[in-house]
Write a protein that holds these residues in place. Sequence first.
Motif, PDB file in Angstrom:
ATOM      1  N   GLY A  47      43.105  42.521  39.107  1.00  0.00           N
ATOM      2  CA  GLY A  47      43.368  42.302  37.689  1.00  0.00           C
ATOM      3  C   GLY A  47      42.479  41.197  37.152  1.00  0.00           C
ATOM      4  O   GLY A  47      41.674  40.607  37.878  1.00  0.00           O
ATOM      5  N   PRO A  48      42.596  40.883  35.876  1.00  0.00           N
ATOM      6  CA  PRO A  48      41.747  39.848  35.271  1.00  0.00           C
ATOM      7  C   PRO A  48      42.228  38.442  35.572  1.00  0.00           C
ATOM      8  O   PRO A  48      43.409  38.205  35.840  1.00  0.00           O
ATOM      9  CB  PRO A  48      41.844  40.155  33.775  1.00  0.00           C
ATOM     10  CG  PRO A  48      43.209  40.754  33.623  1.00  0.00           C
ATOM     11  CD  PRO A  48      43.452  41.542  34.868  1.00  0.00           C
ATOM     12  N   MET A  49      41.306  37.513  35.505  1.00  0.00           N
ATOM     13  CA  MET A  49      41.554  36.083  35.677  1.00  0.00           C
ATOM     14  C   MET A  49      40.873  35.398  34.495  1.00  0.00           C
ATOM     15  O   MET A  49      39.794  35.826  34.059  1.00  0.00           O
ATOM     16  CB  MET A  49      40.942  35.641  37.002  1.00  0.00           C
ATOM     17  CG  MET A  49      41.326  34.291  37.523  1.00  0.00           C
ATOM     18  SD  MET A  49      40.633  34.120  39.217  1.00  0.00           S
ATOM     19  CE  MET A  49      41.269  32.518  39.665  1.00  0.00           C
ATOM     20  N   PHE A  50      41.484  34.347  33.954  1.00  0.00           N
ATOM     21  CA  PHE A  50      40.952  33.696  32.757  1.00  0.00           C
ATOM     22  C   PHE A  50      40.615  32.241  33.047  1.00  0.00           C
ATOM     23  O   PHE A  50      41.392  31.531  33.699  1.00  0.00           O
ATOM     24  CB  PHE A  50      41.961  33.775  31.615  1.00  0.00           C
ATOM     25  CG  PHE A  50      42.398  35.178  31.285  1.00  0.00           C
ATOM     26  CD1 PHE A  50      41.570  36.029  30.571  1.00  0.00           C
ATOM     27  CD2 PHE A  50      43.628  35.652  31.711  1.00  0.00           C
ATOM     28  CE1 PHE A  50      41.958  37.329  30.279  1.00  0.00           C
ATOM     29  CE2 PHE A  50      44.033  36.946  31.424  1.00  0.00           C
ATOM     30  CZ  PHE A  50      43.199  37.785  30.712  1.00  0.00           C
ATOM     31  N   ILE A  51      39.482  31.799  32.546  1.00  0.00           N
ATOM     32  CA  ILE A  51      39.062  30.406  32.684  1.00  0.00           C
ATOM     33  C   ILE A  51      38.750  29.861  31.298  1.00  0.00           C
ATOM     34  O   ILE A  51      37.969  30.450  30.548  1.00  0.00           O
ATOM     35  CB  ILE A  51      37.840  30.274  33.613  1.00  0.00           C
ATOM     36  CG1 ILE A  51      38.239  30.669  35.038  1.00  0.00           C
ATOM     37  CG2 ILE A  51      37.277  28.864  33.573  1.00  0.00           C
ATOM     38  CD1 ILE A  51      37.114  30.598  36.042  1.00  0.00           C
ATOM     39  N   ILE A  52      39.384  28.748  30.968  1.00  0.00           N
ATOM     40  CA  ILE A  52      39.239  28.127  29.643  1.00  0.00           C
ATOM     41  C   ILE A  52      38.773  26.688  29.827  1.00  0.00           C
ATOM     42  O   ILE A  52      39.267  25.966  30.691  1.00  0.00           O
ATOM     43  CB  ILE A  52      40.578  28.165  28.885  1.00  0.00           C
ATOM     44  CG1 ILE A  52      40.987  29.614  28.586  1.00  0.00           C
ATOM     45  CG2 ILE A  52      40.510  27.351  27.594  1.00  0.00           C
ATOM     46  CD1 ILE A  52      42.373  29.758  28.001  1.00  0.00           C
ATOM     47  N   GLY A  53      37.817  26.266  28.994  1.00  0.00           N
ATOM     48  CA  GLY A  53      37.351  24.883  29.020  1.00  0.00           C
ATOM     49  C   GLY A  53      36.325  24.630  30.107  1.00  0.00           C
ATOM     50  O   GLY A  53      35.741  25.549  30.685  1.00  0.00           O
ATOM     51  N   VAL A  56      36.380  35.645  30.971  1.00  0.00           N
ATOM     52  CA  VAL A  56      37.252  36.630  31.614  1.00  0.00           C
ATOM     53  C   VAL A  56      36.556  37.137  32.875  1.00  0.00           C
ATOM     54  O   VAL A  56      35.401  37.563  32.828  1.00  0.00           O
ATOM     55  CB  VAL A  56      37.543  37.825  30.686  1.00  0.00           C
ATOM     56  CG1 VAL A  56      38.491  38.814  31.385  1.00  0.00           C
ATOM     57  CG2 VAL A  56      38.136  37.366  29.364  1.00  0.00           C
ATOM     58  N   LEU A  57      37.256  37.065  33.988  1.00  0.00           N
ATOM     59  CA  LEU A  57      36.768  37.639  35.239  1.00  0.00           C
ATOM     60  C   LEU A  57      37.543  38.932  35.474  1.00  0.00           C
ATOM     61  O   LEU A  57      38.773  38.909  35.607  1.00  0.00           O
ATOM     62  CB  LEU A  57      36.985  36.671  36.406  1.00  0.00           C
ATOM     63  CG  LEU A  57      36.388  35.275  36.241  1.00  0.00           C
ATOM     64  CD1 LEU A  57      36.816  34.370  37.380  1.00  0.00           C
ATOM     65  CD2 LEU A  57      34.878  35.342  36.165  1.00  0.00           C
ATOM     66  N   GLN A  58      36.864  40.050  35.528  1.00  0.00           N
ATOM     67  CA  GLN A  58      37.530  41.339  35.665  1.00  0.00           C
ATOM     68  C   GLN A  58      37.659  41.752  37.126  1.00  0.00           C
ATOM     69  O   GLN A  58      36.837  41.392  37.969  1.00  0.00           O
ATOM     70  CB  GLN A  58      36.748  42.410  34.901  1.00  0.00           C
ATOM     71  CG  GLN A  58      36.598  42.132  33.410  1.00  0.00           C
ATOM     72  CD  GLN A  58      36.431  43.400  32.598  1.00  0.00           C
ATOM     73  OE1 GLN A  58      37.413  44.021  32.214  1.00  0.00           O
ATOM     74  NE2 GLN A  58      35.198  43.781  32.326  1.00  0.00           N
ATOM     75  N   ASN A  59      38.713  42.501  37.414  1.00  0.00           N
ATOM     76  CA  ASN A  59      38.913  43.121  38.728  1.00  0.00           C
ATOM     77  C   ASN A  59      38.890  42.097  39.861  1.00  0.00           C
ATOM     78  O   ASN A  59      38.212  42.278  40.874  1.00  0.00           O
ATOM     79  CB  ASN A  59      37.841  44.191  38.968  1.00  0.00           C
ATOM     80  CG  ASN A  59      37.709  45.161  37.810  1.00  0.00           C
ATOM     81  OD1 ASN A  59      38.699  45.705  37.336  1.00  0.00           O
ATOM     82  ND2 ASN A  59      36.488  45.353  37.317  1.00  0.00           N
ATOM     83  N   VAL A  60      39.639  41.014  39.689  1.00  0.00           N
ATOM     84  CA  VAL A  60      39.702  39.976  40.714  1.00  0.00           C
ATOM     85  C   VAL A  60      40.789  40.341  41.728  1.00  0.00           C
ATOM     86  O   VAL A  60      41.904  40.727  41.361  1.00  0.00           O
ATOM     87  CB  VAL A  60      40.003  38.608  40.089  1.00  0.00           C
ATOM     88  CG1 VAL A  60      40.034  37.529  41.174  1.00  0.00           C
ATOM     89  CG2 VAL A  60      38.969  38.261  39.018  1.00  0.00           C
ATOM     90  N   GLY A  61      40.468  40.222  42.991  1.00  0.00           N
ATOM     91  CA  GLY A  61      41.426  40.525  44.048  1.00  0.00           C
ATOM     92  C   GLY A  61      40.879  40.107  45.396  1.00  0.00           C
ATOM     93  O   GLY A  61      40.131  39.136  45.503  1.00  0.00           O
ATOM     94  N   TYR A  62      41.228  40.886  46.432  1.00  0.00           N
ATOM     95  CA  TYR A  62      40.761  40.567  47.785  1.00  0.00           C
ATOM     96  C   TYR A  62      40.886  41.818  48.653  1.00  0.00           C
ATOM     97  O   TYR A  62      41.632  42.744  48.323  1.00  0.00           O
ATOM     98  CB  TYR A  62      41.555  39.406  48.374  1.00  0.00           C
ATOM     99  CG  TYR A  62      43.055  39.620  48.407  1.00  0.00           C
ATOM    100  CD1 TYR A  62      43.683  40.194  49.520  1.00  0.00           C
ATOM    101  CD2 TYR A  62      43.851  39.258  47.320  1.00  0.00           C
ATOM    102  CE1 TYR A  62      45.053  40.391  49.544  1.00  0.00           C
ATOM    103  CE2 TYR A  62      45.225  39.448  47.342  1.00  0.00           C
ATOM    104  CZ  TYR A  62      45.811  40.021  48.460  1.00  0.00           C
ATOM    105  OH  TYR A  62      47.178  40.223  48.479  1.00  0.00           O
ATOM    106  N   PRO A  63      40.145  41.861  49.763  1.00  0.00           N
ATOM    107  CA  PRO A  63      40.194  43.044  50.633  1.00  0.00           C
ATOM    108  C   PRO A  63      41.577  43.224  51.266  1.00  0.00           C
ATOM    109  O   PRO A  63      42.306  42.253  51.482  1.00  0.00           O
ATOM    110  CB  PRO A  63      39.140  42.738  51.703  1.00  0.00           C
ATOM    111  CG  PRO A  63      38.273  41.670  51.120  1.00  0.00           C
ATOM    112  CD  PRO A  63      39.157  40.874  50.213  1.00  0.00           C
ATOM    113  N   GLU A  64      41.925  44.451  51.559  1.00  0.00           N
ATOM    114  CA  GLU A  64      43.192  44.812  52.197  1.00  0.00           C
ATOM    115  C   GLU A  64      44.363  44.141  51.481  1.00  0.00           C
ATOM    116  O   GLU A  64      45.092  43.348  52.047  1.00  0.00           O
ATOM    117  CB  GLU A  64      43.175  44.427  53.680  1.00  0.00           C
ATOM    118  CG  GLU A  64      42.080  45.118  54.472  1.00  0.00           C
ATOM    119  CD  GLU A  64      42.033  44.684  55.926  1.00  0.00           C
ATOM    120  OE1 GLU A  64      43.032  44.088  56.393  1.00  0.00           O
ATOM    121  OE2 GLU A  64      41.007  44.911  56.570  1.00  0.00           O
ATOM    122  N   PRO A  65      44.545  44.457  50.210  1.00  0.00           N
ATOM    123  CA  PRO A  65      45.547  43.750  49.401  1.00  0.00           C
ATOM    124  C   PRO A  65      46.968  43.983  49.887  1.00  0.00           C
ATOM    125  O   PRO A  65      47.303  45.031  50.443  1.00  0.00           O
ATOM    126  CB  PRO A  65      45.341  44.351  48.001  1.00  0.00           C
ATOM    127  CG  PRO A  65      44.714  45.687  48.252  1.00  0.00           C
ATOM    128  CD  PRO A  65      43.854  45.511  49.458  1.00  0.00           C
TER     129      PRO A  65
END
Length: 390
Positions: A326-332, A106-115
């Motif tokens: 928000g979160p991003m999920f990586i599996i495998g 789980v990657l938390q708080n994923v986003g980008y500047p000046e959303p």
Amino acid sequence: MNRRNFLSLTGTFTGGMLLLPDFLYAFGSQHQSNLVVGEQCLVFIQLNGGNDGLNTFVPFDDPNYYYNRPKIALSKDEVIGKNKGMAFHPALKSFAQIQQNGDLTVLQNVGYPEPNRSHFRSQEIWQTASASNQYVNEGWLGRYLDLQCHEHTPTAGINLDSIDNLALKGNEPNAITVKDPIRFKAKENNEESVTLSNNPQLDFVRKIANSVTEGAEEIQNALAKSTSENSYPKTGLGKNLEWIARLIKGNLNSKVYYTSLGGFDTHDNQLAIHKNKLTELNDAVFSFYTDLKNAKLLQNVTLVVFTEFGRRVKDNGNGTDHGTAGPMFIIGGNNKGNVLGKNPDLTNLDNGDLKFEIDFRSVYATLLQQKMNFDASKIGITNKQLSSIF
């Protein structure tokens, strides 16, 4: 008509029904007969509409979560897979199990500047890996495939959807959009049945589309080696992931697979809608995960689940409005099964929204370098890689 326009038009015209099997066979035959460690592919699930991350991976131990969401907060008794103040929505029971197995990061708080809070524009930013004030015509994966493919390879990337995806658009059409994979069967060529029009170019495309049958028998034989699994749910996402799994198991070796799931724009009636959408995601992903794990191919496949933005921290009475990180999920893909990033800080907000901690382009750079052995700076992504995903 130039070659690129011709190929784009034929791909659109056939919907992939005829072109995909022939090209898949041609591409797959260039590789070894068995998928091995190092022969990697990326699979993306885009959650369209802006998934509410705070009700997906829940900060259940933070009283500010309940203060800001009196109408839609999930109780401590509901959430599952509790770990260091965070837990999954109860509909994501299989995500919790996959994480317990050590196969989900789980990657938390994923986003980008000046959303940007526009669906269209934020999706465009994610799909092109541009800055928020930068406009790019080609997608980040399309640019990667342009450099990765030494010659035109129409199925280096496959988008399972009804519309094209900007992420896969490049200078060369090295990806194809497939609407109905079940129709991938050879047609008997019958030139007499081609409907003529006042457009000779369209007539030519129709004739070509009806004649593209070479290799279909070989493709059917390859697909016969990758059986369908009864465990997949009978949903749109379930069917798409089942087909992707069959292509992977059939050793067709496309580098990128892309699909999407809509319905996450939960301004109203969020609790019921979000539960249904997360259940669809959970069940389809778990079937895909189990299928590949049983086939001993999970280490070769990295599944990425993301959305264009999260939702605002405070509910609107019956749902949530457009937010930012928000979160991003990586599996495998032999990921380390970690939770990366700090728990959402609900006391330090940006005009009512979460502040991003991880730039999504750092995730892209990590995927390209560590899974594809490709330098992301070659396609304009200069963000620093993340060290603890794989």
